[in-house]
Scaffold this active site. Structure first.
Site, short mmCIF file in Angstrom:
data_model
loop_
_atom_site.label_atom_id
_atom_site.label_comp_id
_atom_site.label_asym_id
_atom_site.label_seq_id
_atom_site.Cartn_x
_atom_site.Cartn_y
_atom_site.Cartn_z
N ARG A 139 0.82 -1.21 0.00
CA ARG A 139 0.00 0.00 0.00
C ARG A 139 0.86 1.27 0.00
O ARG A 139 0.33 2.38 -0.15
CB ARG A 139 -0.91 0.03 1.23
N TYR A 142 0.61 4.14 -2.74
CA TYR A 142 -0.49 5.11 -2.63
C TYR A 142 -0.30 6.01 -1.41
O TYR A 142 -0.42 7.23 -1.50
CB TYR A 142 -1.82 4.37 -2.54
N ASP A 143 0.01 5.37 -0.26
CA ASP A 143 0.16 6.14 0.97
C ASP A 143 1.25 7.20 0.85
O ASP A 143 1.05 8.37 1.19
CB ASP A 143 0.50 5.21 2.14
N GLU A 144 2.42 6.77 0.34
CA GLU A 144 3.54 7.70 0.27
C GLU A 144 3.36 8.74 -0.84
O GLU A 144 3.85 9.87 -0.73
CB GLU A 144 4.86 6.94 0.08
N LYS A 146 0.52 10.13 -1.56
CA LYS A 146 -0.33 11.15 -0.96
C LYS A 146 0.42 11.97 0.08
O LYS A 146 0.23 13.20 0.19
CB LYS A 146 -1.56 10.50 -0.32
#
Length: 769
Positions: A139, A142-144, A146
């Site tokens: 994940r 996507y997390d990083e 954002k």
């Protein structure tokens, strides 16, 4: 400019911007977006679509007021299939769009996400929380992306002075308004600000339940996960309904109006009108708890009384005191040793008296580890005679009847060093029954005061311990109340309390209770009036509540006294002692399940309180407030059926009759905000002066298992549940703290989960045919 304008959220945002009169240019490379999402806008003179990949370059002609960046695949499925494009659009795409905003002098809006919090260690997640993210997990792309996007936006703001906004995508009653809840030990009804004080700043309400209705209108005890307090953002109102119900709320808080087919629909109070039919509780369901006895030694402990001042008497103590006289001597000497030269003889004399009277101070029994026999009696250790009460006071049906009679027609007196007593005044036949219960079950002497020309008959019971018992049971001095433990009793027991109140209430003024026709219960206490409403609602009865005035000419001349009257007409069977077997009531109002639709009589603006409050009730999002009025994550049409997110997964699987896939045991929680609410939050932030980040989402937390059950109910599917291993880095809990959105934007979600799922299900039914 809306980047990602052909996507799920982007297309809805474009429509709202066009509806409010803006000109919109939608940018999208269609890697996950779809032109079908924008078909309603093609041909509109204010709308333009440009096929562009913002990761490579961005070119838009002419002046621009705002750039809104919603460009990014967001499905867990995409994380493994297109990880590089996700990282590029989050980093390079955000950089390019910031450059466009800087060039045009436009405001920049960044749609970030709750994924910046990762698998959070703080719950719920406020904007100040930095997160707990695995940068190299599946994940992480996507997390990083954002997290980098937020950092880039703030760098442009600080270095270039760019005007920016950051949103992180993820009801209210006045502080003096009443709420009804169960805290896991007892049912309570009190002003919500008192509950907030009781919680001492804690938000989590583990073990708390509130009465709330389900989609079918049936009311049950629903779990409340949080109490949220925040300053009011606009006018506040008191809404008065038929049947004497009122509620004080903020204008943007929703009550439930009668929709088509009797389906409850949330509507902000600011949009209510006189005559609208609003949901009140026709029945209240609470956790039921029996309480069959109370120990007087426990009562004394809870008062903080000195155990050496309470004397315990039981037959077996005669032999025990003498057999263990040396230990008794040491125990007494340790606390009562005197300066007298004959103090030893005095203690031995006291021991002899204890033996002869088969008694011991509670302090001595504790010191020696002696259990208080259940058949014992207790009295205060005084110089003169003191009334004895049984150690074990049985809360029998007749004792409940006596307590109900006391609430209707009793009073108490407690004057330090003088007298401590309770008095009950009513007709002689009822007094005879009360006297019998007191003498038999409490072992107390009753003093009679016969009726005369100026007053009715009465009985008096003098006992400090009795007053301590009444305090412990919740019948303390001050305004009369029905304690929560009574309101939460089984109906077969609660009826005895109401019967006692009925027999005592108002008998001096004539026949108020028309046998076989109607009931009228009266009280001068507003608190007691509201407690009675709850008690009747336990049986499914809806009283009409009115405020009246009367005079007592013989006593006080023309002076007028206000009182409340609760009227129950057309009730069958008439006797409260038969209500637990089922009771019917004819009302001039429609019902939906346990909901009664009461017309609005007036809406009056009132002064706001410093804070207003909401219960978070996952799956229900309604709760009992005021006099019984039922006060009021991202999903919706145009979601991709194959995007891998839980809402679309469950709906598609249910509609296809396939098993619903849950990971682990489905205990991980999520918060779901309907797309219309989400877009409204975006626009409020865009038009505000606040930079952010601001959480925009639904603070109501559901387990994935609860969501699956609701999807099956809404779709009517017979699909089974399939459980698989948990994915890597799948967050265990996800819930936004939207205090900032409420305070700064005046925003909170309106669409309930069940209604949003129905709309989304209809969309999927259409595209899956």
């Amino acid at each position: 400019v809306v980047a990602g304008g052909a996507g799920f959220l982007g297309s809805h945002l474009c429509e709202r911007l066009i509806e409010r009169g803006d000109e919109v240019i939608a940018l999208d490379n269609l890697i996950t977006g779809s032109l079908e999402n924008l078909e309603r806008l093609f041909g509109h003179p204010g709308f333009t679509f440009q096929h562009q990949d913002v990761s490579n370059h961005v070119h838009v002609s002419g002046p621009i007021a705002a750039v809104m960046n919603l460009a990014s695949p967001a499905s867990p499925k995409d994380f493994t299939e297109i990880p590089i494009p996700i990282l590029k659009v989050g980093a390079l795409g955000t950089h390019n769009l910031l450059g466009l905003a800087k060039e045009k002098g436009a405001r920049f809006f960044q749609a970030s996400t709750s994924e910046v919090y990762g698998d959070p260690l703080v719950h719920p997640q406020p904007e100040s929380y930095w997160g707990h993210v695995n940068p190299i997990g599946p994940r992480g792309v996507y997390d990083e992306a954002k997290r980098f996007g937020e950092a880039m936006v703030m760098a442009y703001h600080r270095h270039h002075g760019l005007d920016v906004r950051i949103v992180r995508i993820f009801n209210s009653i006045l502080a003096d308004e009443q709420v009804l809840y169960d805290d896991g030990t007892e049912l309570r009804r009190e002003p919500v600000e008192k509950l907030a004080e009781r919680l001492s700043g804690a938000v989590d309400l583990h073990g708390y339940t509130v009465p709330a209705f389900a989609p079918d209108g049936l009311i049950g005890a629903a779990e409340a996960t949080a109490l949220v307090g925040h300053p009011p953002s606009g006018p506040c109102y008191e809404v008065a309904l038929r049947y004497g119900r009122t509620i004080k709320v903020t204008g943007d808080h929703s009550l439930f109006v009668e929709g088509g087919g009797g389906i409850p629909e949330a509507r902000p109070v600011s949009q209510l009108a006189v005559g609208d039919r609003v949901a009140i509780a026709g029945r209240v369901v609470v956790p039921v708890r029996e309480r069959s006895f109370v120990r007087m030694t426990d009562v004394w402990n809870r008062t903080g009384g000195d155990p050496w001042r309470l004397m315990v008497r039981a037959p077996e103590l005669e032999e025990l005191v003498w057999r263990r006289r040396a230990e008794v001597f040491d125990a007494i000497a340790a606390v009562e040793r005197r300066d007298s030269p004959v103090w030893r003889s005095e203690i031995w004399g006291a021991i002899a008296r204890h033996r002869d009277r088969s008694q011991l101070p509670l302090g001595a029994m504790r010191s020696l580890g002696i259990t208080v026999p259940p058949e014992a009696t207790v009295r205060l250790r005084t110089a003169g005679r003191a009334a004895e009460l049984p150690e074990l006071v049985h809360l029998s049906d007749e004792m409940l009847w006596l307590l109900g009679l006391y609430v209707a027609e009793g009073c108490r007196c407690s004057k330090a060093g003088k007298s401590d007593y309770i008095a009950i005044s009513c007709e002689e036949a009822v007094l005879r029954r009360a006297r019998k219960v007191i003498e038999r079950d409490l072992n107390l002497h009753v003093v009679d005061a016969p009726a005369n020309a100026s007053r009715g008959g009465a009985i008096f019971v003098h006992s400090r311990l009795l007053l301590a018992l009444m305090d412990d049971l919740g019948f303390s001095s001050g305004p009369k109340r029905i304690p929560g433990w009574v309101l939460g009793l089984p109906l077969s027991r609660l009826k005895w309390f109401l019967e006692g109140y009925r027999e005592g209430d108002g008998v001096h003024s004539g026949l108020k209770l028309e046998a076989g026709v109607r009931h009228e219960f009266s009280t001068i206490s507003t608190e007691l009036k509201d407690d009675l409403v709850v008690a009747f609602a336990r049986f499914g009865l809806v009283p009409s509540v009115g405020r009246y005035e009367t005079t007592f000419n013989q006593r006080t001349g023309e002076r007028r006294y206000s009182f409340w009257r609760l009227t129950l007409p057309a009730v069958r069977p008439w006797s409260p002692l038969e209500w637990d077997g089922g009771v019917q009531q004819t009302l001039q109002a429609r019902r939906t399940g346990d909901i009664v639709w009461a017309p609005v009589k007036s809406i009056t603006e009132v002064e706001p309180t410093v804070l207003v409050y909401d219960f978070c009730v996952p799956g229900r999002e309604n709760f009992w407030a005021g006099g019984g009025v039922l006060a009021h994550n991202t999903y919706g049409p145009r979601m991709r059926p194959d995007d891998g997110r839980v809402v679309s997964n469950f709906l598609v699987q249910a509609l296809a009759g396939k098993p619903l896939t849950l990971y682990g045991q489905g205990e991980q929680t999520r918060s779901f905000c309907y797309v219309d609410d989400e877009v409204e939050g975006f626009l409020r932030l865009l038009d505000s002066d606040h930079i952010g980040p601001v959480n925009i989402g639904n603070p109501n937390e559901f387990t994935v298992r609860e969501l699956a059950d609701l999807v099956l109910e809404i779709t009517g599917s017979r699909s089974e549940l399939s459980f698989e291993a948990m994915p890597v880095d799948d967050p265990a809990r996800r819930q936004p703290d939207i205090t900032l959105a409420r305070e700064v934007l005046g925003w909170e979600p309106e669409v309930q989960l069940a209604e949003g799922l129905r709309r989304t299900a209809e969309h999927f039914r259409t595209i899956l045919r």
